[in-house]
Motif scaffolding. Structure first.
Motif, PDB file in Angstrom:
ATOM      1  N   LEU A  28      34.540  28.390  38.150  1.00 16.96           N
ATOM      2  CA  LEU A  28      33.538  29.525  37.902  1.00 16.96           C
ATOM      3  C   LEU A  28      32.470  29.194  38.150  1.00 16.96           C
ATOM      4  CD1 LEU A  28      34.281  32.321  36.692  1.00 16.96           C
ATOM      5  CD2 LEU A  28      33.799  31.495  34.255  1.00 16.96           C
ATOM      6  N   CYS A  29      31.812  28.639  37.206  1.00 18.84           N
ATOM      7  CA  CYS A  29      30.210  28.857  37.199  1.00 18.84           C
ATOM      8  C   CYS A  29      29.708  28.037  38.854  1.00 18.84           C
ATOM      9  CB  CYS A  29      30.048  27.401  36.638  1.00 18.84           C
ATOM     10  SG  CYS A  29      29.591  27.925  34.665  1.00 18.84           S
ATOM     11  N   GLY A  30      30.492  27.408  40.266  1.00 17.78           N
ATOM     12  CA  GLY A  30      30.092  26.831  41.219  1.00 17.78           C
ATOM     13  C   GLY A  30      30.677  27.711  42.441  1.00 17.78           C
ATOM     14  N   GLU A  31      31.865  28.656  42.259  1.00 18.67           N
ATOM     15  CA  GLU A  31      32.267  29.604  43.554  1.00 18.67           C
ATOM     16  C   GLU A  31      32.229  31.138  42.607  1.00 18.67           C
ATOM     17  OE1 GLU A  31      35.683  27.576  45.331  1.00 18.67           O
ATOM     18  OE2 GLU A  31      35.500  26.004  43.325  1.00 18.67           O
ATOM     19  N   LEU A  32      32.228  31.251  41.383  1.00 20.97           N
ATOM     20  CA  LEU A  32      32.660  32.263  41.560  1.00 20.97           C
ATOM     21  C   LEU A  32      31.483  33.282  40.490  1.00 20.97           C
ATOM     22  CD1 LEU A  32      36.188  32.136  39.679  1.00 20.97           C
ATOM     23  CD2 LEU A  32      35.808  32.892  42.296  1.00 20.97           C
ATOM     24  N   ILE A  33      30.658  33.130  39.912  1.00 22.37           N
ATOM     25  CA  ILE A  33      29.895  33.448  38.505  1.00 22.37           C
ATOM     26  C   ILE A  33      28.094  33.939  39.695  1.00 22.37           C
ATOM     27  CG2 ILE A  33      27.932  33.596  37.405  1.00 22.37           C
ATOM     28  CD1 ILE A  33      30.205  32.046  35.517  1.00 22.37           C
ATOM     29  N   GLY A  34      28.316  35.641  39.880  1.00 24.00           N
ATOM     30  CA  GLY A  34      27.066  35.244  40.858  1.00 24.00           C
ATOM     31  C   GLY A  34      27.377  35.469  42.435  1.00 24.00           C
ATOM     32  N   LYS A  35      28.345  35.164  42.562  1.00 27.36           N
ATOM     33  CA  LYS A  35      28.582  34.856  44.915  1.00 27.36           C
ATOM     34  C   LYS A  35      29.707  35.483  44.486  1.00 27.36           C
ATOM     35  CE  LYS A  35      27.380  29.766  44.535  1.00 27.36           C
ATOM     36  NZ  LYS A  35      27.737  28.654  44.586  1.00 27.36           N
ATOM     37  N   VAL A  36      30.728  36.110  43.876  1.00 32.81           N
ATOM     38  CA  VAL A  36      32.282  36.792  44.029  1.00 32.81           C
ATOM     39  C   VAL A  36      31.767  38.723  43.014  1.00 32.81           C
ATOM     40  CG1 VAL A  36      33.772  37.161  43.511  1.00 32.81           C
ATOM     41  CG2 VAL A  36      33.287  34.918  44.232  1.00 32.81           C
ATOM     42  N   ASP A  37      32.085  39.285  43.799  1.00 36.12           N
ATOM     43  CA  ASP A  37      31.619  40.755  42.955  1.00 36.12           C
ATOM     44  C   ASP A  37      33.298  40.549  42.169  1.00 36.12           C
ATOM     45  OD1 ASP A  37      34.166  42.423  44.551  1.00 36.12           O
ATOM     46  OD2 ASP A  37      33.664  40.957  46.303  1.00 36.12           O
ATOM     47  N   PHE A  38      33.012  41.469  41.496  1.00 32.75           N
ATOM     48  CA  PHE A  38      33.877  42.284  40.037  1.00 32.75           C
ATOM     49  C   PHE A  38      35.473  42.781  40.829  1.00 32.75           C
ATOM     50  CE2 PHE A  38      36.486  43.887  36.972  1.00 32.75           C
ATOM     51  CZ  PHE A  38      36.273  43.165  35.672  1.00 32.75           C
ATOM     52  N   THR A  39      35.272  43.386  41.872  1.00 29.12           N
ATOM     53  CA  THR A  39      36.541  43.866  42.273  1.00 29.12           C
ATOM     54  C   THR A  39      37.257  43.086  43.260  1.00 29.12           C
ATOM     55  OG1 THR A  39      35.849  46.239  42.780  1.00 29.12           O
ATOM     56  CG2 THR A  39      37.052  45.493  44.354  1.00 29.12           C
ATOM     57  N   SER A  40      36.329  42.121  43.629  1.00 31.37           N
ATOM     58  CA  SER A  40      37.357  40.716  44.342  1.00 31.37           C
ATOM     59  C   SER A  40      37.658  39.439  43.080  1.00 31.37           C
ATOM     60  CB  SER A  40      36.206  39.924  45.259  1.00 31.37           C
ATOM     61  OG  SER A  40      36.034  40.971  46.208  1.00 31.37           O
ATOM     62  N   TYR A  41      37.361  39.417  41.874  1.00 29.96           N
ATOM     63  CA  TYR A  41      37.104  38.853  41.069  1.00 29.96           C
ATOM     64  C   TYR A  41      38.865  38.988  40.996  1.00 29.96           C
ATOM     65  CZ  TYR A  41      36.523  35.486  37.083  1.00 29.96           C
ATOM     66  OH  TYR A  41      37.070  35.037  35.973  1.00 29.96           O
ATOM     67  N   PHE A  42      39.182  40.448  40.146  1.00 31.44           N
ATOM     68  CA  PHE A  42      40.327  40.730  40.188  1.00 31.44           C
ATOM     69  C   PHE A  42      40.955  41.125  40.456  1.00 31.44           C
ATOM     70  CE2 PHE A  42      42.173  45.635  39.887  1.00 31.44           C
ATOM     71  CZ  PHE A  42      43.212  44.944  38.754  1.00 31.44           C
ATOM     72  N   TRP A  43      40.741  41.065  41.885  1.00 33.16           N
ATOM     73  CA  TRP A  43      41.886  40.657  42.892  1.00 33.16           C
ATOM     74  C   TRP A  43      42.758  39.208  42.546  1.00 33.16           C
ATOM     75  CZ3 TRP A  43      44.231  45.177  46.590  1.00 33.16           C
ATOM     76  CH2 TRP A  43      44.830  43.920  47.514  1.00 33.16           C
ATOM     77  N   LEU A  44      41.788  38.554  42.597  1.00 32.58           N
ATOM     78  CA  LEU A  44      41.863  37.041  42.610  1.00 32.58           C
ATOM     79  C   LEU A  44      42.627  37.057  41.391  1.00 32.58           C
ATOM     80  CD1 LEU A  44      40.984  33.865  43.567  1.00 32.58           C
ATOM     81  CD2 LEU A  44      39.055  34.034  41.770  1.00 32.58           C
ATOM     82  N   LEU A  45      42.431  37.121  40.113  1.00 38.22           N
ATOM     83  CA  LEU A  45      43.120  37.130  38.880  1.00 38.22           C
ATOM     84  C   LEU A  45      44.610  37.282  39.352  1.00 38.22           C
ATOM     85  CD1 LEU A  45      40.021  38.009  36.325  1.00 38.22           C
ATOM     86  CD2 LEU A  45      41.156  36.142  37.071  1.00 38.22           C
ATOM     87  N   VAL A  46      44.235  38.203  39.724  1.00 33.02           N
ATOM     88  CA  VAL A  46      45.966  39.195  39.676  1.00 33.02           C
ATOM     89  C   VAL A  46      46.494  38.989  40.947  1.00 33.02           C
ATOM     90  CG1 VAL A  46      47.263  40.983  40.581  1.00 33.02           C
ATOM     91  CG2 VAL A  46      45.029  41.294  39.044  1.00 33.02           C
ATOM     92  N   THR A  47      46.129  38.267  42.043  1.00 30.31           N
ATOM     93  CA  THR A  47      47.338  37.566  43.110  1.00 30.31           C
ATOM     94  C   THR A  47      47.365  36.498  42.844  1.00 30.31           C
ATOM     95  OG1 THR A  47      45.150  38.021  45.273  1.00 30.31           O
ATOM     96  CG2 THR A  47      46.876  40.713  44.311  1.00 30.31           C
ATOM     97  N   GLY A  48      46.045  36.122  42.877  1.00 26.94           N
ATOM     98  CA  GLY A  48      45.350  34.166  42.977  1.00 26.94           C
ATOM     99  C   GLY A  48      44.983  34.152  44.496  1.00 26.94           C
ATOM    100  N   GLU A  49      44.602  35.075  45.053  1.00 28.42           N
ATOM    101  CA  GLU A  49      44.154  34.643  46.212  1.00 28.42           C
ATOM    102  C   GLU A  49      43.041  36.376  46.279  1.00 28.42           C
ATOM    103  OE1 GLU A  49      45.170  32.978  48.521  1.00 28.42           O
ATOM    104  OE2 GLU A  49      46.532  32.627  47.632  1.00 28.42           O
ATOM    105  N   MET A  50      42.304  35.321  47.054  1.00 28.64           N
ATOM    106  CA  MET A  50      40.648  36.377  46.948  1.00 28.64           C
ATOM    107  C   MET A  50      41.086  37.588  48.416  1.00 28.64           C
ATOM    108  SD  MET A  50      38.061  35.726  45.285  1.00 28.64           S
ATOM    109  CE  MET A  50      37.025  36.274  45.993  1.00 28.64           C
ATOM    110  N   PRO A  51      40.512  38.843  48.071  1.00 27.29           N
ATOM    111  CA  PRO A  51      40.787  39.602  49.129  1.00 27.29           C
ATOM    112  C   PRO A  51      40.580  39.784  50.119  1.00 27.29           C
ATOM    113  CG  PRO A  51      39.468  40.417  47.486  1.00 27.29           C
ATOM    114  CD  PRO A  51      39.562  39.666  47.448  1.00 27.29           C
TER     115      PRO A  51
END
Length: 263
Positions: A28-51
């Motif tokens: 979360l801190c190394g790869e996502l926060i500040g590096k991934v926008d929220f829409t992409s994070y939402f997609w990741l949470l739902v599908t398990g894959e980055m869009p």
């Protein structure tokens, strides 16, 4: 008491230890926060894959399309709840979301399931899309059910949000079997129903999102996530420029009592 299946005690969403929080296999801190926008994070949470870039583009587009449309029932419910209970901001947001159903806001899910069923039927039976679309409409009409994704009380000449989403899908070469089925339904309406109806935003959203690869079971989440953002905006305004009791008063004035008089 044992209720339901209890033989798969696993989750692939998130875990944590003293040093790290892991979300869908990513730090979360190394790869996502500040590096991934929220829409992409939402997609990741739902599908398990980055869009992909296209998936992110259309997720952004549909979230913007469905978030706000004025004083619709979800917003009225939220603002009136906040007026009555200003200490319960979360309760007011919840009040706005609880009516996400088959008529308003949640109808994208109903439409998506209908389109997906017709697409599967066409593939299984080998029938033409136009034939399956006409049969699907006829079945709904026999049961006196509405055709999901069509008609709008205000945008009777065409929902501009739906028109834009479908035009964007064409521009990106996205149109697949669900958009094809949506358009076949639209074309079949005059003959089966006796009149034309415009495609509304809750028809365009599931067709676009299913064709871009979003899971059918999570379609309602698109509307819930988008409308939550809108409700927060309305409740912030309600805290500064309250209209909740005005809405309540207008409802009281608009409805006349027609019950029995006192004996």
């Amino acid at each position: 008491m044992r209720i339901g299946k209890q033989d798969a005690p696993f989750s692939a969403i998130c875990t944590s230890d003293a040093e790290r929080i892991t979300v869908r296999g990513r730090d979360l801190c190394g790869e996502l926060i500040g590096k991934v926008d929220f829409t992409s994070y939402f997609w990741l949470l739902v599908t398990g894959e980055m869009p992909t870039a296209t998936q992110k583009f259309f997720a952004d587009a549909v979230l913007a399309a469905i978030a706000e449309h004025g004083l619709v029932p979800s917003v009225v419910a939220a603002r009136m709840t906040y007026a009555a209970a200003p200490e319960a901001f979360h309760g007011a947001v919840a009040a706005g979301l609880l009516g996400c159903g088959s008529v308003v806001l949640g109808s994208a899910e109903v439409a998506g399931r209908f389109y997906a069923d017709l697409v599967a039927r066409a593939a299984a039976d080998g029938e033409g899309v136009d034939t399956v679309a006409a049969a699907g409409i006829a079945e709904l009409r026999r049961d006196k059910r509405a055709i999901p994704g069509f008609g709008h009380p205000q945008h009777s000449s065409g929902d501009p949000r739906a028109n834009l989403l479908l035009a964007l899908a064409d521009d990106h070469g996205l149109a697949g079997p669900h958009i094809e089925m949506l358009r076949a339904l639209h074309a079949a309406l005059p003959a089966v129903l006796g009149r034309a109806l415009p495609i509304n935003v809750n028809g365009a959203i599931p067709a676009v999102m299913l064709d871009v690869g979003f899971p059918l079971g999570a379609l309602k989440g698109i509307s819930l996530l988008a409308r939550t953002a809108s409700l927060i905006g309305h409740l912030q305004e309600e805290s500064e420029r309250p209209i909740g009791f005005i809405l309540s008063g207008a409802a009281a004035r608009a409805i006349e009592y027609d019950g029995p008089a006192p004996a």
